[in-house]
Design a protein around this motif. Structure first.
Motif, PDB file in Angstrom:
ATOM      1  N   GLY A  46       2.430  48.870  -0.474  1.00  0.00           N
ATOM      2  CA  GLY A  46       2.864  50.265  -0.553  1.00  0.00           C
ATOM      3  C   GLY A  46       3.081  50.652  -1.999  1.00  0.00           C
ATOM      4  O   GLY A  46       2.441  50.111  -2.898  1.00  0.00           O
ATOM      5  N   GLY A  47       3.990  51.576  -2.237  1.00  0.00           N
ATOM      6  CA  GLY A  47       4.271  52.015  -3.600  1.00  0.00           C
ATOM      7  C   GLY A  47       3.205  52.984  -4.095  1.00  0.00           C
ATOM      8  O   GLY A  47       2.302  53.383  -3.356  1.00  0.00           O
ATOM      9  N   GLY A 149       2.226  44.561  -4.986  1.00  0.00           N
ATOM     10  CA  GLY A 149       2.681  45.220  -6.207  1.00  0.00           C
ATOM     11  C   GLY A 149       3.906  44.473  -6.710  1.00  0.00           C
ATOM     12  O   GLY A 149       4.381  43.531  -6.068  1.00  0.00           O
ATOM     13  N   THR A 156       8.510  41.899  -4.798  1.00  0.00           N
ATOM     14  CA  THR A 156       7.161  42.150  -4.293  1.00  0.00           C
ATOM     15  C   THR A 156       7.283  42.339  -2.794  1.00  0.00           C
ATOM     16  O   THR A 156       8.203  41.785  -2.178  1.00  0.00           O
ATOM     17  N   ALA A 157       6.350  43.107  -2.196  1.00  0.00           N
ATOM     18  CA  ALA A 157       6.547  43.578  -0.817  1.00  0.00           C
ATOM     19  C   ALA A 157       7.994  44.085  -0.769  1.00  0.00           C
ATOM     20  O   ALA A 157       8.427  44.780  -1.694  1.00  0.00           O
ATOM     21  N   LYS A 210       7.003  47.411 -16.237  1.00  0.00           N
ATOM     22  CA  LYS A 210       6.822  46.140 -15.530  1.00  0.00           C
ATOM     23  C   LYS A 210       6.372  45.014 -16.458  1.00  0.00           C
ATOM     24  O   LYS A 210       6.234  43.874 -16.024  1.00  0.00           O
TER      25      LYS A 210
END
Ligand code: 6PG
Length: 247
Positions: A46-47, A149, A156-157, A210
């Protein structure tokens, strides 16, 4: 025990180019999987970052990928309705699914309409175990590719730092709470026992916020594993990082 799986790292100067390269790689892996076993299983993330990739898959790759043989899953989902702006399914539906010729039965979304979230998690796990014919937790592979991501906190997740679910050894899917700073806190997420059974995992990342996390994961993996959940992803065959550098 050797914790390492040397990642393949691809760096581009824009998210656009990163998406192009990843779409090309997905095409290749999916064609190989379809030729070998008649299907390709892909878990989506997602994201915001994967939107461009999904757009590309729905346009330039719409006629190249054998969508009838592709099965789509999700690595995590926010506990909202399936047409809510925060839903990972809704994002994939708008950018990809509604634009390609893929049979409805190949879309394996997380049923967030089930309450409480634990029930949605259980039902997703049951479906996955049946799909991958793994009722007794046998050591065998699951997804061909899991797309992931990373957050600036290393999640993550919906596997967030310091969450108890990081130590899960049996369950494949769990209901979790994201930290208070996240808008949709109730989430359903895959756990490491499932994720680390996928053949390949691909991180798609972009954004200066990030870079500290990504650098540490790639350069000091042993240290990173103690802090960042994303550093603990270890698929059975291939780990890839597609990074869009300057954004
Ligand atoms: C989600 C995710 C999550 C996401 C990262 C990066 O449901 O939020 O699957 O793990 O991939 O938070 O999100 P961005 O791409 O929006 O930075």
């Amino acid at each position: 025990m050797d914790q390492s799986l040397k990642p393949e790292i691809y760096i581009f100067n824009s998210l656009e180019k990163t998406g192009q390269a990843l779409a090309e790689r997905i095409l290749k892996i999916s064609n190989d999987a379809v030729a070998k076993k008649g299907k390709f299983t892909l878990a989506l993330s997602g994201g915001r970052t994967p939107r461009r990739l999904y757009n590309l898959l729905a346009s330039e790759y719409a006629d190249k990928i054998v969508w009838e043989a592709v099965h789509l899953f999700w690595g995590d989902e926010r506990c909202v309705a399936k047409d809510h702006p925060d839903s990972n399914y809704a994002m994939a539906d708008q950018t990809l699914i509604s634009k390609i010729q893929i049979p409805a039965q190949n879309i394996h979304r997380i049923h967030t309409e089930l309450h409480p979230p634990e029930k949605a998690a259980e039902s997703y796990e049951e479906m996955l175990r049946e799909f991958f014919n793994n009722p007794e937790d046998k050591v065998s592979s699951t997804f061909d590719v899991i797309l992931l991501g990373v957050g600036p906190d290393g999640h993550t997740a919906s596997l967030f730092p310091q969450s108890l679910v990081l130590e899960e050894k049996n369950r494949w899917v769990a209901a979790v709470d994201a930290p208070p700073s996240f808008s949709t806190r109730q989430r359903i997420t895959m756990t490491f026992p499932l994720m680390n059974r996928s053949r390949a995992a691909v991180f798609l990342v972009s954004g200066a916020e990030k870079s500290t996390v990504v650098e540490m994961i790639l350069e000091k993996p042993d240290r990173a594993r103690k802090i960042y959940p994303a550093a603990r992803v270890k698929p059975t065959e291939k780990l890839m990082w597609f990074i869009g550098e300057k954004e």
